[in-house]
Design an enzyme around this catalytic site. Structure first.
Site, PDB file in Angstrom:
ATOM      1  N   LYS A 109       0.858  -1.188   0.000  1.00  0.00           N
ATOM      2  CA  LYS A 109       0.000   0.000   0.000  1.00  0.00           C
ATOM      3  C   LYS A 109       0.889   1.231   0.000  1.00  0.00           C
ATOM      4  CE  LYS A 109      -3.461   1.914   3.172  1.00  0.00           C
ATOM      5  NZ  LYS A 109      -3.002   3.223   3.540  1.00  0.00           N
TER       6      LYS A 109
HETATM    7  P1  FBP Z   1      -6.827   7.647   4.012  1.00  0.00           P
HETATM    8  O1  FBP Z   1      -7.619   7.057   2.862  1.00  0.00           O
HETATM    9  O2  FBP Z   1      -7.707   8.263   5.045  1.00  0.00           O
HETATM   10  O3  FBP Z   1      -5.748   8.562   3.495  1.00  0.00           O
HETATM   11  O4  FBP Z   1      -6.146   6.410   4.741  1.00  0.00           O
HETATM   12  C1  FBP Z   1      -4.998   5.818   4.261  1.00  0.00           C
HETATM   13  C2  FBP Z   1      -3.939   5.803   5.345  1.00  0.00           C
HETATM   14  O5  FBP Z   1      -2.863   4.979   4.979  1.00  0.00           O
HETATM   15  C3  FBP Z   1      -4.444   5.342   6.706  1.00  0.00           C
HETATM   16  O6  FBP Z   1      -4.404   3.948   6.838  1.00  0.00           O
HETATM   17  C4  FBP Z   1      -3.536   6.082   7.626  1.00  0.00           C
HETATM   18  O7  FBP Z   1      -4.113   6.381   8.836  1.00  0.00           O
HETATM   19  C5  FBP Z   1      -3.268   7.356   6.915  1.00  0.00           C
HETATM   20  O8  FBP Z   1      -3.429   7.109   5.537  1.00  0.00           O
HETATM   21  C6  FBP Z   1      -1.891   7.850   7.232  1.00  0.00           C
HETATM   22  O9  FBP Z   1      -1.624   8.986   6.514  1.00  0.00           O
HETATM   23  P2  FBP Z   1      -0.432   9.943   6.952  1.00  0.00           P
HETATM   24  O10 FBP Z   1       0.690   9.068   7.410  1.00  0.00           O
HETATM   25  O11 FBP Z   1      -0.114  10.714   5.720  1.00  0.00           O
HETATM   26  O12 FBP Z   1      -0.973  10.795   8.034  1.00  0.00           O
END
Ligand code: FBP
Length: 285
Positions: free
Chosen positions: A182
């Site tokens: 991911k």
């Molecule tokens: P979103 O679709 O809300 O962006 O979620 C994806 C994700 O990987 C979450 O699992 C995680 O909490 C978040 O993004 C972390 O984003 P960042 O590290 O940029 O704050």
């Protein structure tokens, strides 16, 4: 196997494509920033229901969230136990281990999820933690999903999602043995000085399009032999999110993992968006 269970669930079953709901933002960004836009989402059961009603492939969350729904929802949708977590009160680019393989098995999960921050001062410890947990998870028949999010002293905001860095992070996740990788959608920037000459010599075809950049990242994951999904990010419009899914699909990505853009919308709006995204992945190229 548990990877097949994820791939064969929901409206995209059997297509090799996936849409996953990740809800670890309570840890990462705090409760109000995550759930105030749609207070129903404070209740962990809401996310199981959303994932099931939308016909998603899987739901990913930290221990407390999965435990809170386990009694009512065990077995209804494949779950990914997020076994490490960060939070916004920390200045270090690190995560704590907050779940175990035993927890994942007790809760009937299909996979563990683990974040690495390539580039961080703690990246090697994170990779070593992942190595141990992944070995244990695989021995128990669980799939391993790796969130590979570059950050740290060498990277500014542009660098974190630059194409070369994204492909590098995705490749390293593949090297750790991840079944599902991911990453964030890559931008057109090439950030690493050491890589610039290479990219000039071997330009990425269609780098100006999201599809072209996705193709490059997917290729970086063993020539397309690993499952690669791309995260949703902060609130975007319905049309922008559908357009992003079109680019991911056209570039050969395996799907979307959409958190805030799902649960921060009202349930009907979220279902409408997720259904439109699923339709994109169902459509022939
Ligand atoms: P979103 O679709 O809300 O962006 O979620 C994806 C994700 O990987 C979450 O699992 C995680 O909490 C978040 O993004 C972390 O984003 P960042 O590290 O940029 O704050």
């Amino acid at each position: 196997t548990n990877i097949a269970r994820i791939l064969n669930t929901g409206k995209l079953a059997g297509t090799g494509k996936m849409v996953i709901l990740p809800v670890d933002q309570g840890f990462e960004h705090g409760p109000a920033r995550s759930f105030a836009p749609n207070p129903a989402a404070y209740d962990p059961r809401y996310h199981f229901e959303l994932a099931i009603e939308a016909g998603l492939n899987a739901y990913a969350a930290p221990l407390g969230m999965i435990e809170a729904g386990a009694a009512s929802f065990a077995g209804t949708v494949p779950t990914i136990l997020k076994v490490n977590s960060s939070n916004s009160l920390s200045t270090t680019k690190d995560q704590a281990v907050t779940g175990t393989v035993a927890d994942a098995l007790r809760l009937g999960c299909s996979a563990i999820g683990f974040t690495i921050y390539p580039g961080s001062e703690y990246q090697f410890e994170m990779m070593e933690e992942l190595r141990e947990l992944a070995e244990e998870a695989k021995a128990a028949g669980l799939a391993v999903v790796v969130w590979s999010y570059p950050r740290g002293p060498m990277l500014d905001k542009v660098g974190e999602t630059a194409l070369d860095i994204c492909a590098y992070a995705a490749h390293m996740a593949a090297l750790t043995g991840a079944h599902i990788i991911k990453v964030k959608p890559p931008t057109e920037a090439i950030s690493l000085d050491a890589a610039k000459k290479t990219y000039e010599k071997y330009p990425v075809p269609d780098i100006a399009t999201l599809a072209g950049r996705i193709r490059h990242v997917v290729q970086a994951c063993f020539g397309g032999r690993r499952l690669v999904v791309f995260s949703g990010g902060e609130a975007g419009t319905h049309d922008a999110m559908v357009e992003m899914a079109r680019g991911i699909h056209a570039g050969g990505g395996n799907g979307s993992i959409v958190g805030r853009n799902s649960f921060q919308r009202s349930k009907p709006e979220a279902l409408k968006l997720l259904s439109a995204i699923i339709d994109v992945y169902k459509s022939p190229l």
